[in-house]
Design a protein around this motif. Structure first.
Motif, short mmCIF file in Angstrom:
data_model
loop_
_atom_site.label_atom_id
_atom_site.label_comp_id
_atom_site.label_asym_id
_atom_site.label_seq_id
_atom_site.Cartn_x
_atom_site.Cartn_y
_atom_site.Cartn_z
N ARG A 2 0.87 -1.18 0.00
CA ARG A 2 0.00 0.00 0.00
C ARG A 2 0.91 1.23 0.00
O ARG A 2 1.59 1.51 0.99
CB ARG A 2 -0.92 -0.02 1.21
CG ARG A 2 -1.84 -1.22 1.23
CD ARG A 2 -2.74 -1.23 2.46
NE ARG A 2 -3.34 -2.51 2.69
CZ ARG A 2 -4.38 -3.00 2.04
NH1 ARG A 2 -4.96 -2.27 1.09
NH2 ARG A 2 -4.87 -4.19 2.32
N CYS A 3 0.93 1.91 -1.11
CA CYS A 3 1.85 3.04 -1.29
C CYS A 3 1.39 4.25 -0.48
O CYS A 3 0.20 4.44 -0.24
CB CYS A 3 1.97 3.37 -2.77
SG CYS A 3 2.64 1.98 -3.72
N GLY A 59 -0.99 8.30 -1.43
CA GLY A 59 -2.42 8.56 -1.51
C GLY A 59 -3.15 7.55 -2.39
O GLY A 59 -2.59 6.57 -2.84
N GLU A 60 -4.43 7.84 -2.60
CA GLU A 60 -5.27 6.96 -3.41
C GLU A 60 -4.76 6.91 -4.84
O GLU A 60 -4.21 7.88 -5.35
CB GLU A 60 -6.72 7.46 -3.40
CG GLU A 60 -7.40 7.34 -2.05
CD GLU A 60 -7.58 5.88 -1.63
OE1 GLU A 60 -7.98 5.05 -2.47
OE2 GLU A 60 -7.32 5.59 -0.45
N GLY A 61 -4.97 5.78 -5.48
CA GLY A 61 -4.53 5.62 -6.86
C GLY A 61 -4.90 4.25 -7.37
O GLY A 61 -5.62 3.49 -6.71
N PRO A 62 -4.41 3.91 -8.54
CA PRO A 62 -4.77 2.63 -9.14
C PRO A 62 -4.15 1.45 -8.40
O PRO A 62 -3.17 1.61 -7.65
CB PRO A 62 -4.19 2.73 -10.55
CG PRO A 62 -3.06 3.70 -10.42
CD PRO A 62 -3.50 4.68 -9.36
N ALA A 63 -4.71 0.30 -8.62
CA ALA A 63 -4.14 -0.95 -8.14
C ALA A 63 -3.58 -1.70 -9.34
O ALA A 63 -4.24 -1.80 -10.37
CB ALA A 63 -5.20 -1.80 -7.44
N ARG A 95 1.38 6.38 -5.61
CA ARG A 95 -0.02 6.34 -5.21
C ARG A 95 -0.58 4.96 -5.53
O ARG A 95 -0.16 4.31 -6.49
CB ARG A 95 -0.83 7.39 -5.97
CG ARG A 95 -0.43 8.81 -5.66
CD ARG A 95 -1.29 9.84 -6.39
NE ARG A 95 -1.31 9.65 -7.83
CZ ARG A 95 -2.39 9.28 -8.53
NH1 ARG A 95 -3.54 9.08 -7.93
NH2 ARG A 95 -2.32 9.14 -9.84
N GLY A 96 -1.54 4.50 -4.75
CA GLY A 96 -2.24 3.26 -5.05
C GLY A 96 -1.65 2.04 -4.36
O GLY A 96 -0.99 2.14 -3.34
N THR A 97 -1.93 0.89 -4.97
CA THR A 97 -1.56 -0.39 -4.39
C THR A 97 -0.89 -1.26 -5.45
O THR A 97 -1.30 -1.27 -6.60
CB THR A 97 -2.83 -1.11 -3.89
OG1 THR A 97 -3.52 -0.25 -2.97
CG2 THR A 97 -2.51 -2.41 -3.19
#
Length: 120
Positions: A19-20, A23-27, A87-89
């Motif tokens: 989990r980067c 912040g929120e972002g694509p997986a 961002r993201g996972t």
């Protein structure tokens, strides 16, 4: 760091979730196959090759899967170092039984079983 789940599909599959911190972002998912083939490896006569031969009779990494795993581990290390800025996972998948079906994994092999186990 990574959240690691072992023993998927049954037995040898591994998933590492990052989990980067940016912040929120694509997986995204990255996959490496990691099965051995049913081939007896023949060691050299006391040479360097002996240290790298399979320790399991009747199976060997004959088509690059050990390289795939090594490359994916390198990618995972680089991504972990960059995670605070990303961002993201990221989901790193180590899939067994890529070459063919395996008695423990059912008639469709490792990919089918990994999906059935909820990896994707």
């Amino acid at each position: 760091g990574y959240e690691v789940t072992e023993g998927i599909a049954p037995g040898h599959g591994v998933v590492a979730l990052l989990r980067c911190g940016g912040g929120e972002g694509p997986a995204i998912a990255l996959r490496a196959d990691m099965d051995a083939l049913p081939i007896q490896e023949l060691a050299g006569e006391g040479g360097v090759k002996d240290a790298f031969c399979s320790r399991n009779a009747g199976v060997m990494h004959a088509c690059g899967h050990d390289g795939h795993v090594a490359i994916m581990l390198g990618v995972a290390r680089i991504l972990a170092a960059a995670a605070p800025k990303l961002r993201g996972t990221v989901k790193i998948i180590f899939q067994p039984a890529e070459e063919n079906a395996h008695p423990e994994l059912g008639p469709y092999g490792g990919a089918h079983e990994m999906v059935a186990a909820g990896v994707l």
